[in-house]
Design an enzyme around this catalytic site. Sequence first.
Site, mmCIF file in Angstrom:
data_model
loop_
_atom_site.group_PDB
_atom_site.id
_atom_site.type_symbol
_atom_site.label_atom_id
_atom_site.label_comp_id
_atom_site.label_asym_id
_atom_site.label_seq_id
_atom_site.Cartn_x
_atom_site.Cartn_y
_atom_site.Cartn_z
ATOM 1 N N TRP A 192 0.816 -1.218 0.000
ATOM 2 C CA TRP A 192 0.000 0.000 0.000
ATOM 3 C C TRP A 192 0.848 1.266 0.000
ATOM 4 C CZ3 TRP A 192 -4.316 -0.469 -2.136
ATOM 5 C CH2 TRP A 192 -5.073 -1.627 -1.983
ATOM 6 N N ASP A 227 -1.405 7.176 5.985
ATOM 7 C CA ASP A 227 -2.504 6.321 5.519
ATOM 8 C C ASP A 227 -2.781 5.324 6.637
ATOM 9 O OD1 ASP A 227 -4.233 4.466 4.468
ATOM 10 O OD2 ASP A 227 -2.972 3.901 2.763
ATOM 11 N N LYS A 242 -12.678 -0.633 6.348
ATOM 12 C CA LYS A 242 -12.002 -1.643 7.146
ATOM 13 C C LYS A 242 -12.491 -1.584 8.595
ATOM 14 C CE LYS A 242 -8.876 -1.397 3.636
ATOM 15 N NZ LYS A 242 -9.165 -2.684 3.083
HETATM 16 C C1 LIG Z 1 -3.692 0.570 3.808
HETATM 17 C C2 LIG Z 1 -4.538 0.747 2.593
HETATM 18 N N1 LIG Z 1 -4.381 1.853 1.846
HETATM 19 C C3 LIG Z 1 -5.114 2.058 0.739
HETATM 20 C C4 LIG Z 1 -6.073 1.143 0.334
HETATM 21 C C5 LIG Z 1 -6.891 1.414 -0.898
HETATM 22 O O1 LIG Z 1 -8.200 1.642 -0.523
HETATM 23 P P1 LIG Z 1 -9.393 1.778 -1.577
HETATM 24 O O2 LIG Z 1 -9.571 0.440 -2.210
HETATM 25 O O3 LIG Z 1 -10.553 2.163 -0.737
HETATM 26 O O4 LIG Z 1 -9.031 2.820 -2.543
HETATM 27 C C6 LIG Z 1 -6.269 -0.022 1.074
HETATM 28 C C7 LIG Z 1 -7.285 -1.007 0.643
HETATM 29 O O5 LIG Z 1 -7.349 -2.124 1.069
HETATM 30 C C8 LIG Z 1 -5.479 -0.217 2.225
HETATM 31 O O6 LIG Z 1 -5.633 -1.310 2.959
#
Ligand SMILES: Cc1ncc(COP(=O)(O)O)c(C=O)c1O
Length: 378
Positions: free
Chosen positions: A106, A190, A214
């Site tokens: 991520w 994040d 989540k």
């Molecule tokens: C830590 C983290 N950042 C970003 C994201 C991306 O999120 P989204 O799919 O809502 O754009 C996720 C998705 O699982 C994530 O776990």
Amino acid sequence: MSNNQYWNFSAGPSKLPQEVLQLAAQEMLDWHGSGQSVMEMSHRGPEFTQICDEAEDDLRVLLGIPEDYAVMFMQGGATAENAILPMNLIARNASNSADYVLTGIWSTKSYKEATRYGTVRIAAQSHQARQINNVEYAPWTWVPGFDSWQVNQNSSYLHFCSNETIGGVEIGSLPDMAALGAPSVPLVVDASSHFLSRPLDIRQTGMVYAGAQKNAGPAGVTVVILHRDLLGHALPYCPSAFDYVNVAKERSRFNTPPTYAIYIAGLVFKWLLKKGGLAAIEQENIAKAQALYAQLDSSEFYRNSIQPEYRSRMNVPFILHDDSLNSTFLEGAKAQRLLNLKGHKSVGGMRASIYNAMPLEGVMALIDYLKEFERTHG
Ligand SMILES: Cc1ncc(COP(=O)(O)O)c(C=O)c1O
């Protein structure tokens, strides 16, 4: 209808508190005698204004967010925010640059997205295998210590991901930017997959963002908490609906926000407040994670290979000693009403996500299954 018997370990969208779903079901057709479902309300009417303002106020209480921070409910998930945030922040400093710490899939995605908007440097990363205390750790299973983060003092911000949902790596504290020689560089975090699972000192950050699906609500809303000093630096081509100045000024109603998702997230915030807030839920999360990791560590049959001090309390990846047993394990789990334990395709194996809404009882049901499966297949 109740799904009490099932335990959903999905990484996201994921389990919501049963009480929240029940209340939402009761209120579905007619919210508080208004004659409307929340889904049918004008986002500028008095009813939704109350829902949205209360959600913001409750979140401020939960996290202790001071007034000099804006709270914004946005759309596009954390993926869109990975672009929206550099579009708003990277030009803060003449350097038009930012630093990123890479600890998994991520944070690497965030970094790659940001490279489209300015000069982006890697301040530290764990993309290689490394020996720590005579143990070999694979890439993305360990975290470079804060003292090794190389932050440029002219950076517009320093970004990191505090919980890598796929890798199961959690950074539970915040670096001291003065100690890193960059006291005026704001931290951008994040926190998607451990948001509201533990207290977080917002004052030590410039910005925290989290996709709600989540730990904070359903998919569709992204929570952004931003120090107001950082407003006003959007790149000229930043869409107006994504310019933090507009969203903050209109208190998340610059355009139509994801009203129903905000309403459910608001119910989750109230559920957390009723449980005693983040310090209380943290204790539950510690107990759940300790029980599960202790079971995984108790034999060679299962293995979690994350550097122990960075093991995530929320996302627990593990492998079976013999991966030809994977599908039998998953079928047996489903028969025991333990859902969504398959690991992310990029790492394989299993992953149990044990967010706030998963009670200890659900984790104990998983532990019983782990023991039984080992007894019968070990
Ligand atoms: C830590 C983290 N950042 C970003 C994201 C991306 O999120 P989204 O799919 O809502 O754009 C996720 C998705 O699982 C994530 O776990």
